[in-house]
Design a protein around this motif. Sequence first.
Motif, PDB file in Angstrom:
ATOM      1  N   VAL A   2       0.849  -1.195   0.000  1.00 18.23           N
ATOM      2  CA  VAL A   2       0.000   0.000   0.000  1.00 18.23           C
ATOM      3  C   VAL A   2       0.883   1.243   0.000  1.00 18.23           C
ATOM      4  O   VAL A   2       1.790   1.365   0.821  1.00 18.23           O
ATOM      5  CB  VAL A   2      -1.013   0.060   1.185  1.00 18.23           C
ATOM      6  N   ASN A  13       0.637   4.821   0.820  1.00 19.69           N
ATOM      7  CA  ASN A  13      -0.259   5.748   1.515  1.00 19.69           C
ATOM      8  C   ASN A  13       0.167   7.193   1.298  1.00 19.69           C
ATOM      9  O   ASN A  13       1.357   7.511   1.323  1.00 19.69           O
ATOM     10  CB  ASN A  13      -0.237   5.470   3.028  1.00 19.69           C
ATOM     11  N   LEU A  18      -4.562   7.422  10.049  1.00 19.17           N
ATOM     12  CA  LEU A  18      -4.852   5.984   9.990  1.00 19.17           C
ATOM     13  C   LEU A  18      -5.219   5.563  11.400  1.00 19.17           C
ATOM     14  O   LEU A  18      -4.485   5.808  12.358  1.00 19.17           O
ATOM     15  CB  LEU A  18      -3.619   5.223   9.477  1.00 19.17           C
ATOM     16  N   HIS A  49      -4.819   0.202  14.768  1.00 17.15           N
ATOM     17  CA  HIS A  49      -5.096  -1.139  14.241  1.00 17.15           C
ATOM     18  C   HIS A  49      -3.873  -2.014  14.442  1.00 17.15           C
ATOM     19  O   HIS A  49      -2.790  -1.517  14.739  1.00 17.15           O
ATOM     20  CB  HIS A  49      -5.410  -1.064  12.735  1.00 17.15           C
ATOM     21  N   ASP A  60      -1.689  -5.126  12.229  1.00 17.30           N
ATOM     22  CA  ASP A  60      -1.619  -5.674  10.880  1.00 17.30           C
ATOM     23  C   ASP A  60      -1.939  -7.165  10.949  1.00 17.30           C
ATOM     24  O   ASP A  60      -1.427  -7.870  11.814  1.00 17.30           O
ATOM     25  CB  ASP A  60      -0.225  -5.450  10.279  1.00 17.30           C
ATOM     26  N   HIS A 120      -1.076   0.303  16.281  1.00 15.46           N
ATOM     27  CA  HIS A 120      -0.356   1.483  15.812  1.00 15.46           C
ATOM     28  C   HIS A 120      -1.325   2.352  15.027  1.00 15.46           C
ATOM     29  O   HIS A 120      -2.399   1.885  14.627  1.00 15.46           O
ATOM     30  CB  HIS A 120       0.881   1.093  14.995  1.00 15.46           C
TER      31      HIS A 120
HETATM   32  C1  OGA Z   1      -0.541   0.235   7.536  1.00 10.94           C
HETATM   33  C2  OGA Z   1       0.243   1.124   8.424  1.00 10.94           C
HETATM   34  C3  OGA Z   1       1.628   3.071   8.640  1.00 10.94           C
HETATM   35  C4  OGA Z   1       2.040   4.256   7.862  1.00 10.94           C
HETATM   36  O1  OGA Z   1      -0.677   0.591   6.335  1.00 10.94           O
HETATM   37  O2  OGA Z   1      -1.000  -0.816   8.031  1.00 10.94           O
HETATM   38  O3  OGA Z   1       0.298   0.885   9.601  1.00 10.94           O
HETATM   39  O4  OGA Z   1       2.949   4.940   8.321  1.00 10.94           O
HETATM   40  N1  OGA Z   1       0.843   2.188   7.867  1.00 10.94           N
HETATM   41  O5  OGA Z   1       1.462   4.537   6.812  1.00 10.94           O
END
Ligand code: OGA
Length: 356
Positions: free
Chosen positions: A211, A213, A227, A230, A232, A286
């Motif tokens: 991902v 982000n 975010l 959660h 993982d 986190h």
């Molecule tokens: C996730 C996550 C942290 C970030 O995508 O599960 O914890 O810094 N990302 O984007």
Amino acid sequence: MGVTDTGRAPEVKQFDESKLGVKGLVDSGLTSIPPLFIHPPETLSDLGPARPSSYSIPTIDLSGCDSGHRPSVVEEVGRAARGLGFFQVVNHGVPAEVLDRTIAAVKAFHEQPAEVKARIYRREMETGVAFFSNLDLFHSKAASWRDTLQIRLEPKGNMEEIPEVCRNEVMEWDQEVWRLGGLLMGLLSEGLGLSPGKLQELTCLETRVMVGNYYPYCPQPNLTVGLMSHTDPGVITLLLQDQVGGLQVKHDNEWVDVTPVPGALVVNIGDILQIMSNDEYKSVDHRVLANPNQEPRVSVAVFCNPSNRENEFRPFPELISSDKPAAFRQFNLNEYMRRFFTKELEGKSLINYFRA
Ligand code: OGA
Ligand code: NI
């Protein structure tokens, strides 16, 4: 509780159908966040930078792990996995230019014209590539200030589906993750007293999802999150973050900052590894704060999962004894993933469902 219970459904649907993502909202010049992004008081009261604490995320130097230093690296990795569940690694063998190129490519994807990104705005992963905002948009109490480009790295789809603006960089990144992931799984296996090949034999590196982000500037960072808290679900996560900051890890009921270290990668333990380690390694909560900086924050996470979904997973027999009975029941990944994708991202409900 889902959006349908809160009367937010039309707003959520409209946001999703616009295919603009959060960046699109920011680019339209808004100065306050739409109500669908406002989180409930229990989330908001807990936000903010970490208090100075005695905890910090360890940074582990991997340069000695092919030499006589390996036992001490194994020891450090094992300690971090048992404690905070998060660590950073340096001297991991990934060239600095590759780190920079990967972040730049994901940023470039998100900064393309809205109509270009809208063409791949979707929640289904049949093609192996999707751009969306908020994976759990239709399952969560409130939305988060973040957009995501998700790419299935392995099993491979049609590489032509990956947007050209980041295609070569994503493929290059996957190579590095595969190599480094193997090294880390070896260290983590040994940290449990198992043979170094154990996790990889169980196919733990063979399904990889990335991902990318993008956390745009948020005008009201005290009303939302980047975010939500959660854990993982997978085995391990390898995270590349830029230098903006905002990632936090929960330890002893306190939030600890994962302060960006130039050139480092962040590694964390996922729920499946906590289960397989019979609770020795910790998959911890986190979150990412909404980004208060004009500069966007970019992160690239790769989730490593077992490829064999029919196989039964359970704690390693070597880690079970009369003193330490199995903490989890046996399950297969089809059941596990089905539960993951129908729940809200928050909390530890998934792992607890499989407790013995
Ligand atoms: C996730 C996550 C942290 C970030 O995508 O599960 O914890 O810094 N990302 O984007
Ligand atoms: Ni995560």
